[in-house]
Design a protein around this motif. Structure first.
Motif, PDB file in Angstrom:
ATOM      1  N   SER A  39      68.469  54.265   7.864  1.00 14.06           N
ATOM      2  CA  SER A  39      69.058  53.096   7.181  1.00 14.06           C
ATOM      3  C   SER A  39      70.350  52.650   7.859  1.00 14.06           C
ATOM      4  N   ARG A  40      70.967  53.553   8.646  1.00 12.56           N
ATOM      5  CA  ARG A  40      72.162  53.207   9.426  1.00 12.56           C
ATOM      6  C   ARG A  40      71.800  52.714  10.818  1.00 12.56           C
ATOM      7  N   GLY A  41      70.492  52.595  11.085  1.00 15.09           N
ATOM      8  CA  GLY A  41      70.051  52.120  12.386  1.00 15.09           C
ATOM      9  C   GLY A  41      69.798  53.214  13.409  1.00 15.09           C
ATOM     10  N   VAL A  42      69.810  54.465  12.970  1.00 18.50           N
ATOM     11  CA  VAL A  42      69.597  55.586  13.879  1.00 18.50           C
ATOM     12  C   VAL A  42      68.102  55.741  14.156  1.00 18.50           C
ATOM     13  N   THR A  43      67.768  55.965  15.404  1.00 18.59           N
ATOM     14  CA  THR A  43      66.407  56.307  15.797  1.00 18.59           C
ATOM     15  C   THR A  43      66.332  57.819  15.914  1.00 18.59           C
ATOM     16  N   VAL A  44      65.325  58.414  15.297  1.00 19.04           N
ATOM     17  CA  VAL A  44      65.182  59.868  15.313  1.00 19.04           C
ATOM     18  C   VAL A  44      63.947  60.211  16.147  1.00 19.04           C
ATOM     19  N   ARG A  45      64.198  60.883  17.273  1.00 22.99           N
ATOM     20  CA  ARG A  45      63.117  61.302  18.163  1.00 22.99           C
ATOM     21  C   ARG A  45      63.145  62.816  18.295  1.00 22.99           C
ATOM     22  N   ARG A  46      61.964  63.393  18.312  1.00 24.09           N
ATOM     23  CA  ARG A  46      61.825  64.843  18.438  1.00 24.09           C
ATOM     24  C   ARG A  46      60.834  65.109  19.572  1.00 24.09           C
ATOM     25  N   ALA A  47      61.260  65.900  20.549  1.00 19.37           N
ATOM     26  CA  ALA A  47      60.383  66.299  21.646  1.00 19.37           C
ATOM     27  C   ALA A  47      60.143  67.797  21.534  1.00 19.37           C
ATOM     28  N   ARG A  48      58.888  68.168  21.608  1.00 13.94           N
ATOM     29  CA  ARG A  48      58.527  69.586  21.508  1.00 13.94           C
ATOM     30  C   ARG A  48      57.897  70.032  22.824  1.00 13.94           C
ATOM     31  N   VAL A  49      58.494  71.028  23.438  1.00 14.37           N
ATOM     32  CA  VAL A  49      57.964  71.649  24.649  1.00 14.37           C
ATOM     33  C   VAL A  49      57.246  72.907  24.208  1.00 14.37           C
ATOM     34  N   VAL A  50      55.945  73.004  24.516  1.00 16.24           N
ATOM     35  CA  VAL A  50      55.140  74.095  23.978  1.00 16.24           C
ATOM     36  C   VAL A  50      54.268  74.751  25.042  1.00 16.24           C
ATOM     37  N   SER A  51      54.011  76.025  24.838  1.00 13.99           N
ATOM     38  CA  SER A  51      53.067  76.746  25.679  1.00 13.99           C
ATOM     39  C   SER A  51      51.658  76.499  25.159  1.00 13.99           C
ATOM     40  N   LEU A  52      50.701  76.424  26.081  1.00 13.28           N
ATOM     41  CA  LEU A  52      49.294  76.309  25.712  1.00 13.28           C
ATOM     42  C   LEU A  52      48.534  77.420  26.413  1.00 13.28           C
ATOM     43  N   PRO A  53      47.591  78.089  25.747  1.00 18.51           N
ATOM     44  CA  PRO A  53      47.216  77.841  24.363  1.00 18.51           C
ATOM     45  C   PRO A  53      48.388  78.080  23.413  1.00 18.51           C
ATOM     46  N   ALA A  54      48.348  77.348  22.315  1.00 21.75           N
ATOM     47  CA  ALA A  54      49.469  77.337  21.369  1.00 21.75           C
ATOM     48  C   ALA A  54      49.525  78.608  20.527  1.00 21.75           C
ATOM     49  N   SER A  55      50.751  78.998  20.208  1.00 19.89           N
ATOM     50  CA  SER A  55      50.975  80.120  19.293  1.00 19.89           C
ATOM     51  C   SER A  55      50.623  79.678  17.868  1.00 19.89           C
ATOM     52  N   ASP A  56      50.522  80.641  16.975  1.00 15.26           N
ATOM     53  CA  ASP A  56      50.255  80.311  15.573  1.00 15.26           C
ATOM     54  C   ASP A  56      51.331  79.400  15.010  1.00 15.26           C
ATOM     55  N   TYR A  57      52.592  79.643  15.394  1.00 16.13           N
ATOM     56  CA  TYR A  57      53.659  78.813  14.850  1.00 16.13           C
ATOM     57  C   TYR A  57      53.553  77.375  15.352  1.00 16.13           C
ATOM     58  N   ILE A  58      53.213  77.185  16.601  1.00 14.00           N
ATOM     59  CA  ILE A  58      53.063  75.822  17.132  1.00 14.00           C
ATOM     60  C   ILE A  58      51.875  75.128  16.468  1.00 14.00           C
ATOM     61  N   ARG A  59      50.812  75.864  16.200  1.00 15.49           N
ATOM     62  CA  ARG A  59      49.685  75.271  15.463  1.00 15.49           C
ATOM     63  C   ARG A  59      50.144  74.805  14.074  1.00 15.49           C
ATOM     64  N   PHE A  60      50.975  75.614  13.445  1.00 16.93           N
ATOM     65  CA  PHE A  60      51.543  75.248  12.152  1.00 16.93           C
ATOM     66  C   PHE A  60      52.400  73.982  12.283  1.00 16.93           C
ATOM     67  N   GLU A  61      53.307  73.958  13.261  1.00 17.14           N
ATOM     68  CA  GLU A  61      54.152  72.771  13.452  1.00 17.14           C
ATOM     69  C   GLU A  61      53.304  71.530  13.672  1.00 17.14           C
ATOM     70  N   HIS A  62      52.289  71.655  14.491  1.00 22.47           N
ATOM     71  CA  HIS A  62      51.424  70.503  14.767  1.00 22.47           C
ATOM     72  C   HIS A  62      50.741  70.026  13.488  1.00 22.47           C
ATOM     73  N   ALA A  63      50.284  70.975  12.668  1.00 20.21           N
ATOM     74  CA  ALA A  63      49.571  70.640  11.434  1.00 20.21           C
ATOM     75  C   ALA A  63      50.457  69.930  10.416  1.00 20.21           C
ATOM     76  N   VAL A  64      51.749  70.261  10.363  1.00 22.09           N
ATOM     77  CA  VAL A  64      52.622  69.663   9.348  1.00 22.09           C
ATOM     78  C   VAL A  64      53.442  68.486   9.878  1.00 22.09           C
ATOM     79  N   THR A  65      53.312  68.152  11.147  1.00 21.16           N
ATOM     80  CA  THR A  65      54.128  67.077  11.727  1.00 21.16           C
ATOM     81  C   THR A  65      53.894  65.735  11.045  1.00 21.16           C
ATOM     82  N   ASP A  66      52.654  65.414  10.717  1.00 23.96           N
ATOM     83  CA  ASP A  66      52.395  64.114  10.066  1.00 23.96           C
ATOM     84  C   ASP A  66      53.137  63.987   8.746  1.00 23.96           C
ATOM     85  N   SER A  67      53.029  65.000   7.895  1.00 24.40           N
ATOM     86  CA  SER A  67      53.636  64.901   6.560  1.00 24.40           C
ATOM     87  C   SER A  67      55.141  65.159   6.587  1.00 24.40           C
ATOM     88  N   MET A  68      55.602  66.008   7.485  1.00 29.23           N
ATOM     89  CA  MET A  68      57.020  66.374   7.511  1.00 29.23           C
ATOM     90  C   MET A  68      57.848  65.412   8.360  1.00 29.23           C
TER      91      MET A  68
END
Length: 148
Positions: A39-68
Motif C-alpha cells: 500500500s506504500r508502493g513497495v514491490t515485494v520480490r522473493r528469489a529462492r535458490v534451491v537444490s534439485l532434486p528438492a529436499s522435503d522442506y523445499i517441496r513444502f515451500e513450493h506447496a505453500v507459496t501460492d497461499s502464503m
C-alpha cells in the motif's frame, strides 16, 4: 538459499504427515504485513535458490507459496542451484529493504534460526542487490517452476 529451514515448524511437520496445523492465522498475518508494504508502493520480490532434486522442506515451500506468498502479493521466482555457479552470492539469506538496510538471517546447520543481523553498509547492500538481481533475471516464475 538453504534446503532446510526451521525443522520444528508445525506447518512443515503437518506437511510431512505430522499433527494437523491450521496455517490460516500465520498466512493472514503475513498477508497483512505484505499488504501494508504494498500500500506504500513497495514491490515485494522473493528469489529462492534451491537444490534439485528438492529436499522435503523445499517441496513444502513450493506447496505453500501460492497461499502464503503469491496470495499476499509477492512475486516469487525459483532458481536451481546448479545455475548459480558463476554468480557471486552472499553466504546468508537476506532481505533488502529500500536499498538502505539488509537483514541477514543466520541459521544453524539443521535450519534452526540462530539470529538476524541488520547491516547498513552501502558496499554490502550494493553487492547483495547485484546478487539478487542476477538471480532474479535467471530464475523462473513460481507459476512455471516445477520441482521435478
Amino acid at each position: 538459499m538453504r534446503d532446510a529451514y526451521t525443522p520444528d515448524d508445525p506447518s512443515f511437520l503437518a506437511f510431512q504427515g505430522g499433527p494437523a496445523f491450521d496455517r490460516t492465522e500465520r498466512e493472514q498475518r503475513w498477508h497483512r504485513l505484505i499488504d501494508t508494504a504494498r500500500s506504500r508502493g513497495v514491490t515485494v520480490r522473493r528469489a529462492r535458490v534451491v537444490s534439485l532434486p528438492a529436499s522435503d522442506y523445499i517441496r513444502f515451500e513450493h506447496a505453500v507459496t501460492d497461499s502464503m506468498n503469491i496470495a499476499a502479493g509477492e512475486s516469487v521466482r525459483w532458481l536451481p542451484r546448479r545455475q548459480t555457479s558463476d554468480l557471486a552470492l552472499p553466504g546468508n539469506d537476506f532481505w533488502l529493504f529500500d536499498d538502505r538496510v539488509i537483514r541477514f538471517h543466520h541459521f544453524a546447520g539443521d535450519g534452526s534460526i540462530v539470529e538476524d543481523e541488520l547491516c547498513e553498509d552501502p558496499d554490502i547492500i550494493r553487492s547483495c542487490r547485484r546478487a539478487f538481481e542476477a538471480v532474479w533475471a535467471r530464475a523462473t516464475d513460481h507459476a512455471e517452476f516445477k520441482l521435478s
